[in-house]
Design a protein around this motif. Sequence first.
Motif, short mmCIF file in Angstrom:
data_model
loop_
_atom_site.label_atom_id
_atom_site.label_comp_id
_atom_site.label_asym_id
_atom_site.label_seq_id
_atom_site.Cartn_x
_atom_site.Cartn_y
_atom_site.Cartn_z
N PHE A 21 -1.16 -5.54 -11.07
CA PHE A 21 -1.23 -4.63 -12.22
C PHE A 21 -1.50 -3.20 -11.74
N GLY A 22 -2.42 -3.07 -10.76
CA GLY A 22 -2.67 -1.74 -10.21
C GLY A 22 -1.44 -1.16 -9.55
N GLY A 23 -0.71 -2.01 -8.81
CA GLY A 23 0.52 -1.54 -8.19
C GLY A 23 1.56 -1.14 -9.21
N GLY A 24 1.65 -1.91 -10.31
CA GLY A 24 2.62 -1.57 -11.35
C GLY A 24 2.30 -0.25 -12.02
N VAL A 25 1.03 0.00 -12.30
CA VAL A 25 0.63 1.28 -12.92
C VAL A 25 0.89 2.43 -11.96
N LEU A 26 0.51 2.25 -10.69
CA LEU A 26 0.73 3.30 -9.71
C LEU A 26 2.21 3.57 -9.48
N ALA A 27 3.05 2.54 -9.62
CA ALA A 27 4.49 2.72 -9.41
C ALA A 27 5.10 3.66 -10.44
N GLU A 28 4.44 3.82 -11.58
CA GLU A 28 4.93 4.78 -12.57
C GLU A 28 4.88 6.21 -12.04
N PHE A 29 4.06 6.46 -11.02
CA PHE A 29 3.93 7.80 -10.44
C PHE A 29 4.72 7.94 -9.15
N GLY A 30 5.52 6.95 -8.81
CA GLY A 30 6.33 7.01 -7.59
C GLY A 30 6.17 5.74 -6.77
N TRP A 31 7.20 5.40 -6.01
CA TRP A 31 7.19 4.13 -5.29
C TRP A 31 6.18 4.10 -4.15
N ARG A 32 5.75 5.26 -3.68
CA ARG A 32 4.76 5.28 -2.59
C ARG A 32 3.33 5.00 -3.06
N MET A 33 3.06 5.29 -4.30
CA MET A 33 1.68 5.20 -4.78
C MET A 33 1.08 3.78 -4.71
N PRO A 34 1.84 2.71 -4.96
CA PRO A 34 1.22 1.38 -4.89
C PRO A 34 0.61 1.03 -3.54
N PHE A 35 1.04 1.69 -2.48
CA PHE A 35 0.48 1.40 -1.16
C PHE A 35 -1.00 1.79 -1.07
N LEU A 36 -1.45 2.62 -2.00
CA LEU A 36 -2.86 3.03 -1.98
C LEU A 36 -3.81 1.88 -2.32
N VAL A 37 -3.29 0.79 -2.88
CA VAL A 37 -4.18 -0.32 -3.22
C VAL A 37 -4.82 -0.93 -1.97
N TYR A 38 -4.23 -0.67 -0.81
CA TYR A 38 -4.77 -1.26 0.42
C TYR A 38 -6.07 -0.60 0.87
N LEU A 39 -6.50 0.44 0.17
CA LEU A 39 -7.82 1.02 0.44
C LEU A 39 -8.95 0.02 0.18
N VAL A 40 -8.65 -1.06 -0.55
CA VAL A 40 -9.67 -2.07 -0.81
C VAL A 40 -10.16 -2.71 0.49
N GLY A 41 -9.36 -2.62 1.55
CA GLY A 41 -9.78 -3.15 2.84
C GLY A 41 -11.04 -2.49 3.37
N VAL A 42 -11.26 -1.22 3.02
CA VAL A 42 -12.46 -0.51 3.45
C VAL A 42 -13.70 -1.16 2.84
N VAL A 43 -13.60 -1.54 1.58
CA VAL A 43 -14.72 -2.20 0.89
C VAL A 43 -15.03 -3.53 1.57
N ILE A 44 -13.99 -4.27 1.91
CA ILE A 44 -14.20 -5.56 2.58
C ILE A 44 -14.88 -5.36 3.93
N PHE A 45 -14.46 -4.36 4.69
CA PHE A 45 -15.04 -4.09 6.01
C PHE A 45 -16.53 -3.78 5.90
N VAL A 46 -16.88 -2.94 4.94
CA VAL A 46 -18.30 -2.60 4.75
C VAL A 46 -19.09 -3.84 4.35
N GLY A 47 -18.54 -4.65 3.48
CA GLY A 47 -19.22 -5.87 3.07
C GLY A 47 -19.45 -6.83 4.21
N VAL A 48 -18.47 -6.94 5.11
CA VAL A 48 -18.62 -7.80 6.28
C VAL A 48 -19.78 -7.33 7.14
N LEU A 49 -19.86 -6.03 7.36
CA LEU A 49 -20.95 -5.48 8.18
C LEU A 49 -22.32 -5.74 7.55
#
Length: 435
Positions: A159-187
């Motif tokens: 759903f986040g990717g679909g909403v972001l795609a309305e602003f251009g096909w590159r924008m959905p790639f920003l959802v991968y920022l969630v990996g930073v949250v996972i990294f901090v949680g692991v630490l």
Amino acid sequence: MNASKGAARGTAKDKGRLAVLLAASMMNLMGGAAVAPALPQMSAAFPDASATEVTLVITLPALAIAIVGLAVGALADRVGKVRTLALSSLVFTAAGLSGAVLGSIEAILAGRFLLGIGIAGITVSTTALISECYDGAARSRVLALQSASMGAGILLLEFGGGVLAEFGWRMPFLVYLVGVVIFVGVLLFLREDGGGKERGETAGDRAEAPGGAEGASGRSAGSAPAFRRGDVLAAVAGGALAIFLLEVLSFAFPGKLPYFIEELGATSSTSGLFLGIHGSCMAAASLLQGRLAPRTRRSTLLVTGFALLAACFAAFFALPSLPAVLVAACVGGAGIGIVMPTVLQWVSSVMTPETSGKIMGCYTVMLNLGQFACSLVLAPVMLAVGSTGALFGVFACFAAACCVAIVLARRGVDGSAAEGFLPEDGLPGAENLGQ
């Protein structure tokens, strides 16, 4: 008072550990397909790229996982699952974000291959850690929660990717920022020694559990569980085949549903919404499966899940309208939500700390081979049948054939050791979920 404070800290740490493992699990199934709603726009942005090349944006990570999955599993057993999860989350973030800045389809595909390596590490380490940190009914429930979190990941990412795609096909790639949250949680919450893992069992508890000193989980005090070689091979081979077939079917959702919805006159945000609702139904069904598993035969759960998928694809074929597609997508999500934790419980029932990485590596390879195989068959089948609706009709027949195969093999499916399918009462570790 100090003891109560220590218990509170331990409980908070246990909850944090579980939250991190479930958050990371969101990436297991759909991390590669988070940009699926933008595929039609990417086809327009790269007119010289074939439909197969554009589809590789979501399927190439699966190929990468299939190639490196076994090696990553062996590495996780050697260097530690927590270290593997931390490094993989960083690779996941960097490679995922690369699509937002790279200028050619070839470069984007290279980044997607690296993304697959990161997902492989996340997939292997999360389920292996769950297998090591929880026993018996607790493990079955956490694995059901893990499958539910995968469905929640579909909801959030698609759903986040679909909403972001309305602003251009590159924008959905920003959802991968969630990996930073996972990294901090692991630490913060995970440690290689299990992070103070608590199964809620003592030697006395084991003696009181069904089955005597070893208890229902098959673990003796201070020793790893002993499994017959035939049971291990049956669980690993059967689970690997089941997850392969499931992914061949389920990856048609991100691979073709956005195009089908576009044919019906809707936008990319609608595609993302439909895929997100599909994922939420998967999550709900996974939670229900956690309650059904202890008292239901494994073959019954598998047949039910594949039958729901067959009904979903049949509805896509016979009722090509947006309301019908939405309802059918919910039914298909429920089918996936039943099959996925059932297979995970089957495979994890024969794991030990020494083999969990390798077994999950095998599972991960077959899961992603199924996704990649789906991408390979979509184009030729589409060419043969002539329309997306007819393609879904073929998939309905395939899902029905899977049901028949499971019924014919039900004795082998139900026959191997599976502690997740024993009665819950007395199983060590179940109380951890209430903390």
